[in-house]
Motif scaffolding. Structure first.
Motif, PDB file in Angstrom:
ATOM      1  N   ARG A 209      46.317  32.071  34.487  1.00  0.00           N
ATOM      2  CA  ARG A 209      45.547  32.924  33.640  1.00  0.00           C
ATOM      3  C   ARG A 209      45.128  34.225  34.579  1.00  0.00           C
ATOM      4  O   ARG A 209      44.318  33.699  35.458  1.00  0.00           O
ATOM      5  CB  ARG A 209      44.623  32.088  33.102  1.00  0.00           C
ATOM      6  CG  ARG A 209      43.581  32.777  32.004  1.00  0.00           C
ATOM      7  CD  ARG A 209      44.464  33.543  31.032  1.00  0.00           C
ATOM      8  NE  ARG A 209      44.886  32.336  30.301  1.00  0.00           N
ATOM      9  CZ  ARG A 209      45.867  32.815  29.122  1.00  0.00           C
ATOM     10  NH1 ARG A 209      46.177  33.988  28.987  1.00  0.00           N
ATOM     11  NH2 ARG A 209      46.387  31.885  28.804  1.00  0.00           N
ATOM     12  N   HIS A 210      45.507  35.391  34.408  1.00  0.00           N
ATOM     13  CA  HIS A 210      44.755  36.534  34.864  1.00  0.00           C
ATOM     14  C   HIS A 210      43.840  36.956  34.192  1.00  0.00           C
ATOM     15  O   HIS A 210      43.387  37.094  33.082  1.00  0.00           O
ATOM     16  CB  HIS A 210      45.931  37.721  34.639  1.00  0.00           C
ATOM     17  CG  HIS A 210      46.981  37.417  35.625  1.00  0.00           C
ATOM     18  ND1 HIS A 210      47.984  36.702  35.694  1.00  0.00           N
ATOM     19  CD2 HIS A 210      47.244  38.337  36.794  1.00  0.00           C
ATOM     20  CE1 HIS A 210      48.786  36.971  36.442  1.00  0.00           C
ATOM     21  NE2 HIS A 210      48.538  37.761  37.057  1.00  0.00           N
ATOM     22  N   ILE A 211      42.509  37.098  35.045  1.00  0.00           N
ATOM     23  CA  ILE A 211      41.585  37.835  34.663  1.00  0.00           C
ATOM     24  C   ILE A 211      41.285  39.303  35.445  1.00  0.00           C
ATOM     25  O   ILE A 211      41.162  38.920  36.735  1.00  0.00           O
ATOM     26  CB  ILE A 211      40.171  36.934  34.801  1.00  0.00           C
ATOM     27  CG1 ILE A 211      40.267  35.517  34.169  1.00  0.00           C
ATOM     28  CG2 ILE A 211      38.912  37.759  34.555  1.00  0.00           C
ATOM     29  CD1 ILE A 211      40.159  35.523  32.564  1.00  0.00           C
ATOM     30  N   ILE A 212      41.338  40.343  34.641  1.00  0.00           N
ATOM     31  CA  ILE A 212      41.408  41.359  35.315  1.00  0.00           C
ATOM     32  C   ILE A 212      40.143  42.349  35.001  1.00  0.00           C
ATOM     33  O   ILE A 212      39.834  42.274  33.676  1.00  0.00           O
ATOM     34  CB  ILE A 212      42.726  42.275  34.892  1.00  0.00           C
ATOM     35  CG1 ILE A 212      43.825  41.437  35.180  1.00  0.00           C
ATOM     36  CG2 ILE A 212      42.808  43.526  35.338  1.00  0.00           C
ATOM     37  CD1 ILE A 212      45.516  41.916  34.853  1.00  0.00           C
ATOM     38  N   GLY A 213      39.699  42.963  36.242  1.00  0.00           N
ATOM     39  CA  GLY A 213      38.508  43.617  35.876  1.00  0.00           C
ATOM     40  C   GLY A 213      39.000  45.130  35.594  1.00  0.00           C
ATOM     41  O   GLY A 213      39.857  45.318  35.307  1.00  0.00           O
ATOM     42  N   LEU A 214      37.686  46.117  35.400  1.00  0.00           N
ATOM     43  CA  LEU A 214      38.158  47.373  35.021  1.00  0.00           C
ATOM     44  C   LEU A 214      38.693  48.106  36.184  1.00  0.00           C
ATOM     45  O   LEU A 214      38.059  47.950  37.172  1.00  0.00           O
ATOM     46  CB  LEU A 214      36.737  48.137  34.707  1.00  0.00           C
ATOM     47  CG  LEU A 214      36.763  49.111  33.552  1.00  0.00           C
ATOM     48  CD1 LEU A 214      37.018  48.621  32.051  1.00  0.00           C
ATOM     49  CD2 LEU A 214      35.360  49.870  33.519  1.00  0.00           C
ATOM     50  N   PRO A 215      39.546  49.083  35.889  1.00  0.00           N
ATOM     51  CA  PRO A 215      40.154  50.060  37.027  1.00  0.00           C
ATOM     52  C   PRO A 215      39.087  50.925  37.283  1.00  0.00           C
ATOM     53  O   PRO A 215      38.429  51.374  36.633  1.00  0.00           O
ATOM     54  CB  PRO A 215      41.280  50.340  36.490  1.00  0.00           C
ATOM     55  CG  PRO A 215      41.091  50.648  34.748  1.00  0.00           C
ATOM     56  CD  PRO A 215      40.136  49.230  34.544  1.00  0.00           C
TER      57      PRO A 215
ATOM     58  N   LEU B  67      41.515  38.184  39.392  1.00  0.00           N
ATOM     59  CA  LEU B  67      41.376  36.801  39.732  1.00  0.00           C
ATOM     60  C   LEU B  67      42.792  36.142  38.832  1.00  0.00           C
ATOM     61  O   LEU B  67      42.506  36.244  37.793  1.00  0.00           O
ATOM     62  CB  LEU B  67      39.873  36.511  39.324  1.00  0.00           C
ATOM     63  CG  LEU B  67      39.758  34.848  39.655  1.00  0.00           C
ATOM     64  CD1 LEU B  67      38.179  34.742  39.922  1.00  0.00           C
ATOM     65  CD2 LEU B  67      40.183  33.733  38.391  1.00  0.00           C
ATOM     66  N   VAL B  68      43.323  35.009  39.595  1.00  0.00           N
ATOM     67  CA  VAL B  68      44.252  34.398  38.737  1.00  0.00           C
ATOM     68  C   VAL B  68      44.009  32.859  39.121  1.00  0.00           C
ATOM     69  O   VAL B  68      43.890  32.377  40.216  1.00  0.00           O
ATOM     70  CB  VAL B  68      45.550  34.705  39.375  1.00  0.00           C
ATOM     71  CG1 VAL B  68      46.798  33.984  38.383  1.00  0.00           C
ATOM     72  CG2 VAL B  68      46.043  36.138  39.441  1.00  0.00           C
TER      73      VAL B  68
END
Lengths: 154, 154, 154
Positions: A80-86, A103-104
């Motif tokens: 499960r990927h949790i991706i922040g703001l670019p 974060l994976v």
């Protein structure tokens, strides 16, 4: 829509494709003559270009998916990927530069969940009639230590 | 404001309500005849409708909060939701479809923190004069294994 | 651009500065007579003002960075912030109020990664000609238990 939101939506679609195990669609997020690389923060800082995973065309990404499907390694766990703001950088002819933390989490078949990887995506993103696609995605992992069989795309 | 940002703000408010232990306000995020369900990715894929937690009205959500308050189970730990950007799907008369990844960390009373759950929210969101509310929120957890006393709402 | 997106971008830049070890630039995210505090949810709820870390000027933040560089404590591990979407509160003369959940992963030199801290940022953000900067950032950690040497800024 602002560049930050457009790139954030691209990342959300990218993550969903991997986490829902639709790996065959993953290469479609890249242009034909793309660069995709997984490396560590230490090696990136030292300027090593090699990478743990290295592909310089979409065809190589497709090959990688085929290999994963044959090996069936990835079936033992899910991710499960949790991706922040670019953070959006300069826009130039080769594309939009973006840097995005991720974060994976890894979910083992016995139910345990741990933090599998963290790091940043260093991207150059092509914006043309076909929408946003990655010209470059360099995945810089914070840890030097990897599962040598590192199955899924990050 | 774009749908993606509006739904992201709804999710941020939803998470804050749970993580700050204002559980009594949690049902207000749903319409009266809502569907709220917690299930696993495996069961969801197989089309099982049962769910580990199942509620088909806001009244049932209120009952659940009352039960949690009586049992006092949740007091032994706290939780922190980290919610990704939603992928917005079709908008039709029943509402806006959205799919959103999440990670919930659990903080034990002894200070240890672990990854409690990861997964996706599959939502149908009603957009009317009262703002955005969930007509459906199906919480698909990546792991098959749950705390059987699964205390808090996800 | 909406306040939520502007604050989210501020947080993204803040996290990148810390996680890429450019600590000397970290105080620049604050106004001169700022308040920066790290506390626990329990102590915050009880109204304790002390905090585990307490600084009421940017000069104190600079001193803290100098101390960290001298001690070299932080070099043994690295950190990765994953920051959720801010909930924007009232805007008044002292600034924009915002509440934002975060998770910080810690990557040990041996490669293990764990969840180091979770919590919320309670911010008051000054919006003037120099852009957005923190007038107040109170870091409320969910866990009561901290590394007493708590190295990096959160």
């Amino acid at each position: 829509m602002s560049a930050v939101l457009r790139v954030a939506e691209l990342n959300a679609a990218y993550a969903q494709t991997i986490d829902s195990d639709r790996l065959e669609s993953w290469p479609d997020f890249f242009i034909e003559d793309c660069l995709y690389k997984i490396t560590s923060a230490d090696n990136h800082k030292r300027g090593y270009s090699a990478g743990i995973v290295y592909a310089d065309s979409r065809a190589m990404l497709r090959d990688r998916v085929t290999a994963l499907r044959t090996a069936n390694i990835y079936e033992r766990q899910s991710y499960r990927h949790i991706i922040g703001l670019p953070l959006i950088g300069a826009t130039n002819p080769s594309g939009i530069a973006a840097e995005t933390p991720f974060l994976v989490a890894r979910i083992m078949r016995d139910g345990r969940t741990d933090v599998f990887a963290t790091g940043v995506y260093l991207d150059v993103i092509r914006d043309d009639a076909r929408g946003l696609r990655f010209a470059e995605r360099v995945v810089v992992c914070d840890s030097r230590h990897f599962d040598t069989l590192l199955a899924i795309p990050l």
